[in-house]
Motif scaffolding. Structure first.
Motif, PDB file in Angstrom:
ATOM      1  N   ARG A 276       0.823  -1.209   0.000  1.00 56.24           N
ATOM      2  CA  ARG A 276       0.000   0.000   0.000  1.00 56.24           C
ATOM      3  C   ARG A 276       0.863   1.270   0.000  1.00 56.24           C
ATOM      4  O   ARG A 276       0.554   2.239  -0.695  1.00 56.24           O
ATOM      5  N   LEU A 277       1.957   1.259   0.783  1.00 58.88           N
ATOM      6  CA  LEU A 277       2.832   2.428   0.828  1.00 58.88           C
ATOM      7  C   LEU A 277       3.524   2.654  -0.509  1.00 58.88           C
ATOM      8  O   LEU A 277       3.606   3.787  -0.999  1.00 58.88           O
ATOM      9  N   GLU A 278       4.011   1.577  -1.114  1.00 59.85           N
ATOM     10  CA  GLU A 278       4.706   1.731  -2.396  1.00 59.85           C
ATOM     11  C   GLU A 278       3.740   2.193  -3.482  1.00 59.85           C
ATOM     12  O   GLU A 278       4.114   2.943  -4.383  1.00 59.85           O
ATOM     13  N   LYS A 279       2.486   1.770  -3.394  1.00 61.80           N
ATOM     14  CA  LYS A 279       1.469   2.222  -4.352  1.00 61.80           C
ATOM     15  C   LYS A 279       1.277   3.732  -4.251  1.00 61.80           C
ATOM     16  O   LYS A 279       0.982   4.406  -5.245  1.00 61.80           O
ATOM     17  N   GLU A 280       1.456   4.280  -3.047  1.00 62.28           N
ATOM     18  CA  GLU A 280       1.316   5.720  -2.829  1.00 62.28           C
ATOM     19  C   GLU A 280       2.606   6.475  -3.118  1.00 62.28           C
ATOM     20  O   GLU A 280       2.666   7.692  -2.970  1.00 62.28           O
ATOM     21  N   GLY A 281       3.651   5.752  -3.524  1.00 60.05           N
ATOM     22  CA  GLY A 281       4.908   6.403  -3.881  1.00 60.05           C
ATOM     23  C   GLY A 281       5.936   6.487  -2.774  1.00 60.05           C
ATOM     24  O   GLY A 281       6.968   7.138  -2.926  1.00 60.05           O
ATOM     25  N   PHE A 282       5.678   5.802  -1.636  1.00 63.14           N
ATOM     26  CA  PHE A 282       6.644   5.796  -0.533  1.00 63.14           C
ATOM     27  C   PHE A 282       7.488   4.529  -0.659  1.00 63.14           C
ATOM     28  O   PHE A 282       7.075   3.445  -0.270  1.00 63.14           O
ATOM     29  N   ILE A 283       8.678   4.679  -1.226  1.00 59.69           N
ATOM     30  CA  ILE A 283       9.504   3.537  -1.594  1.00 59.69           C
ATOM     31  C   ILE A 283      10.421   3.122  -0.449  1.00 59.69           C
ATOM     32  O   ILE A 283      11.029   3.960   0.215  1.00 59.69           O
ATOM     33  N   TYR A 293      10.696   3.569   4.921  1.00 58.42           N
ATOM     34  CA  TYR A 293      10.276   4.137   3.649  1.00 58.42           C
ATOM     35  C   TYR A 293      10.678   5.597   3.579  1.00 58.42           C
ATOM     36  O   TYR A 293      10.767   6.291   4.593  1.00 58.42           O
ATOM     37  N   SER A 294      10.903   6.056   2.366  1.00 59.85           N
ATOM     38  CA  SER A 294      11.348   7.423   2.149  1.00 59.85           C
ATOM     39  C   SER A 294      10.170   8.378   2.055  1.00 59.85           C
ATOM     40  O   SER A 294       9.251   8.158   1.266  1.00 59.85           O
ATOM     41  N   ILE A 295      10.186   9.429   2.887  1.00 60.44           N
ATOM     42  CA  ILE A 295       9.206  10.512   2.780  1.00 60.44           C
ATOM     43  C   ILE A 295       9.760  11.609   1.877  1.00 60.44           C
ATOM     44  O   ILE A 295       9.043  12.211   1.095  1.00 60.44           O
ATOM     45  N   SER A 296      11.073  11.865   2.006  1.00 61.14           N
ATOM     46  CA  SER A 296      11.749  12.875   1.192  1.00 61.14           C
ATOM     47  C   SER A 296      13.213  12.471   1.082  1.00 61.14           C
ATOM     48  O   SER A 296      13.613  11.397   1.553  1.00 61.14           O
ATOM     49  N   ASP A 297      14.008  13.332   0.486  1.00 59.25           N
ATOM     50  CA  ASP A 297      15.440  13.037   0.381  1.00 59.25           C
ATOM     51  C   ASP A 297      16.085  12.913   1.756  1.00 59.25           C
ATOM     52  O   ASP A 297      17.079  12.204   1.922  1.00 59.25           O
ATOM     53  N   ASP A 298      15.521  13.599   2.753  1.00 58.44           N
ATOM     54  CA  ASP A 298      16.147  13.660   4.075  1.00 58.44           C
ATOM     55  C   ASP A 298      15.414  12.883   5.167  1.00 58.44           C
ATOM     56  O   ASP A 298      16.001  12.577   6.203  1.00 58.44           O
ATOM     57  N   ILE A 299      14.135  12.576   4.942  1.00 54.46           N
ATOM     58  CA  ILE A 299      13.296  12.041   6.021  1.00 54.46           C
ATOM     59  C   ILE A 299      12.782  10.646   5.681  1.00 54.46           C
ATOM     60  O   ILE A 299      12.387  10.366   4.551  1.00 54.46           O
ATOM     61  N   ARG A 314      12.074  10.049  11.369  1.00 53.99           N
ATOM     62  CA  ARG A 314      13.343  10.686  11.702  1.00 53.99           C
ATOM     63  C   ARG A 314      14.167  10.970  10.448  1.00 53.99           C
ATOM     64  O   ARG A 314      13.792  10.570   9.343  1.00 53.99           O
ATOM     65  N   HIS A 315      15.282  11.671  10.614  1.00 54.96           N
ATOM     66  CA  HIS A 315      16.180  11.975   9.511  1.00 54.96           C
ATOM     67  C   HIS A 315      16.882  10.700   9.036  1.00 54.96           C
ATOM     68  O   HIS A 315      17.223   9.831   9.855  1.00 54.96           O
ATOM     69  N   LYS A 316      17.111  10.616   7.753  1.00 57.71           N
ATOM     70  CA  LYS A 316      17.794   9.440   7.214  1.00 57.71           C
ATOM     71  C   LYS A 316      19.251   9.360   7.684  1.00 57.71           C
ATOM     72  O   LYS A 316      19.790   8.267   7.865  1.00 57.71           O
ATOM     73  N   ASN A 317      19.857  10.513   7.874  1.00 59.99           N
ATOM     74  CA  ASN A 317      21.262  10.517   8.280  1.00 59.99           C
ATOM     75  C   ASN A 317      21.426  10.537   9.795  1.00 59.99           C
ATOM     76  O   ASN A 317      22.455  10.973  10.319  1.00 59.99           O
ATOM     77  N   PHE A 318      20.410  10.049  10.522  1.00 59.86           N
ATOM     78  CA  PHE A 318      20.456  10.049  11.982  1.00 59.86           C
ATOM     79  C   PHE A 318      21.671   9.256  12.474  1.00 59.86           C
ATOM     80  O   PHE A 318      21.906   8.113  12.059  1.00 59.86           O
ATOM     81  N   ILE A 372      -1.331   5.590   6.325  1.00 61.48           N
ATOM     82  CA  ILE A 372      -0.992   6.132   5.010  1.00 61.48           C
ATOM     83  C   ILE A 372      -1.451   7.579   4.891  1.00 61.48           C
ATOM     84  O   ILE A 372      -0.701   8.439   4.391  1.00 61.48           O
ATOM     85  N   GLU A 373      -2.652   7.874   5.355  1.00 51.72           N
ATOM     86  CA  GLU A 373      -3.129   9.255   5.298  1.00 51.72           C
ATOM     87  C   GLU A 373      -2.267  10.162   6.175  1.00 51.72           C
ATOM     88  O   GLU A 373      -1.991  11.304   5.809  1.00 51.72           O
ATOM     89  N   ASP A 374      -1.829   9.662   7.324  1.00 53.03           N
ATOM     90  CA  ASP A 374      -0.946  10.431   8.197  1.00 53.03           C
ATOM     91  C   ASP A 374       0.375  10.742   7.485  1.00 53.03           C
ATOM     92  O   ASP A 374       0.869  11.871   7.515  1.00 53.03           O
ATOM     93  N   ILE A 375       0.947   9.731   6.866  1.00 51.53           N
ATOM     94  CA  ILE A 375       2.240   9.912   6.195  1.00 51.53           C
ATOM     95  C   ILE A 375       2.117  10.906   5.038  1.00 51.53           C
ATOM     96  O   ILE A 375       2.992  11.758   4.834  1.00 51.53           O
ATOM     97  N   LYS A 376       1.027  10.837   4.291  1.00 49.75           N
ATOM     98  CA  LYS A 376       0.813  11.782   3.192  1.00 49.75           C
ATOM     99  C   LYS A 376       0.710  13.213   3.729  1.00 49.75           C
ATOM    100  O   LYS A 376       1.261  14.155   3.157  1.00 49.75           O
ATOM    101  N   ARG A 377       0.005  13.358   4.842  1.00 53.27           N
ATOM    102  CA  ARG A 377      -0.148  14.686   5.445  1.00 53.27           C
ATOM    103  C   ARG A 377       1.198  15.201   5.958  1.00 53.27           C
ATOM    104  O   ARG A 377       1.514  16.391   5.826  1.00 53.27           O
TER     105      ARG A 377
END
Length: 388
Positions: A276-283, A293-299, A314-318, A372-377
């Motif tokens: 479901r997450l990958e379908k929404e574009g969260f790889i 899963y990736s929210i952005s380049d950093d998160i 959290r940050h990916k580079n934590f 999923i709705e939380d993550i999109k928001r």
């Protein structure tokens, strides 16, 4: 009196055209062969309603093919197909609504704000749905044509209620906003309550009453609705809510999550949410850990069944705890997560915020949809923070 007669004439025309639209969809598209109907009896109205309540959709399930021959419905007036006369009458089990779990929860919430009386006089309120197609769970609905939601907007335009209450944030108010071209603002943590206006009509949306609520949340939502209903023209609503109900908001934020979702449900969430997450574009970005899963380049977001089951951001580079190292936009991200989505950010300083599965619902499907709705928001909110 003339106004009432005009409204009833418009409702009759609306019911005819709506019944025909849904009948044609159910007949021509197999995915839409679903029973359809409204809820309260629109013939009971003696004035323009004080309140229009919009749930997501009828929850009984069943096909339209079976509905038109079912004795419950043929006794209600169906004769081979749904028509406007039967549609106006609503749900043949409407008089049993006090036994419906979601209705009982809604009454309890309104009772906390001492406004339960608004749904005790059937001539003063209407219960309908964003879509009239029935399914046991909202996720079982096919993608709705915009015409279905437009029919609900037509109903609003005819009824001209003094206020509207949507039951459901992601599945009710969000599609309605898109078609109705209006905006809303989240007023409370945990996605409990939002506010906006459709044309001149105040429109409120609460977390669906079938979702998991604790006592503090029901108390807060009930009291806030009472205030909002009494003060429909106030400006800076969020500021006022935060000031007047600061104690109740803190009680919600500080409530320790003691309820744990059953292990079987946590496992089901883990097994189903990846697709479901990958379908929404969260790889998934970490091959060795399918929970991240990736929210952005950093998160990144982690959805794990560990412990009580939780979502962590959290940050990916934590590398060091948030108390030991300053990361980009750290404080703004933490503040957003707490205020907008009810995340806790005091968990050993290794997360920007954490939210437990039990805050998302009771069933695996409900938990997954709300996560999923939380993550999109959160993605949208973080992007806005980084642009400012």
């Amino acid at each position: 009196m003339e106004d009432l007669e005009l409204m009833k004439q418009e409702l009759a025309k609306w019911a005819d055209s709506t019944a025909n639209l849904y009948h044609d969809l159910a007949q021509k598209k197999p995915d839409f062969d679903k029973a359809f109907y409204s809820q309260s009896n629109l013939n009971d109205l003696e004035q323009r309603p004080e309140l229009l309540i919009l749930a997501i959709n009828p929850g009984s399930g069943g096909s339209y093919t079976d509905q038109v021959t079912n004795s419950l419905w043929t006794g209600w007036g169906l004769d081979g197909k749904m028509d406007g006369t039967a549609l106006l009458k609503g749900n043949p089990t409407w008089d049993t609504r006090d036994t419906w779990p979601f209705w009982q929860r809604l009454k309890s919430i309104l009772r906390r704000g001492e406004i339960e009386s608004i749904i005790q006089d059937k001539s003063k309120f209407v219960l309908s749905n964003l879509t009239l197609f029935s399914s046991v769970q909202a996720k079982d609905l096919p993608k709705l044509p915009s015409e279905c939601i437009q029919k609900t907007i037509e109903l609003i335009n005819i009824l001209q209620p003094k206020k509207i209450l949507c039951l459901g944030i992601s599945d009710c108010i969000e599609p309605l906003k898109k078609e109705g071209k209006f905006t809303t603002e989240m007023l409370l943590p945990n996605n409990l309550l939002s506010f906006g206006k459709y044309q001149h009509i105040p429109i409120y949306s609460i977390k669906h009453p079938a979702s998991r609520y604790n006592n503090e949340e029901m108390n807060l939502v009930g009291k806030c609705l009472k205030y909002l209903f009494d003060n429909p023209n106030n400006t800076d609503v969020r500021v006022q809510i935060e000031k007047i109900f600061s104690g109740e908001i803190e009680a919600v934020k500080n409530r320790k999550v003691t309820e744990s979702v059953d292990k079987e449900i946590r496992i089901e969430v883990k097994e189903k949410i990846h697709e479901r997450l990958e379908k929404e574009g969260f790889i998934n970005y970490e091959v060795k850990n399918l929970e991240r899963y990736s929210i952005s380049d950093d998160i990144m977001v982690s959805v794990t069944q560990t412990g009580v089951g939780y979502v962590g951001i959290r940050h990916k580079n934590f590398s060091l705890k948030y108390t030991e190292k300053e990361y980009p936009y750290q404080e703004k991200f933490m503040d957003f997560l707490q205020k907008e989505s009810g995340f806790i950010n005091n968990t050993n300083d290794v997360w920007l915020g954490v939210k437990h599965f039990s805050q998302y619902g009771y069933s695996a499907d409900q938990i997954i949809s709300n996560i999923i709705e939380d993550i999109k928001r959160i993605k949208t909110g973080f992007e806005k923070i980084m642009r400012e």
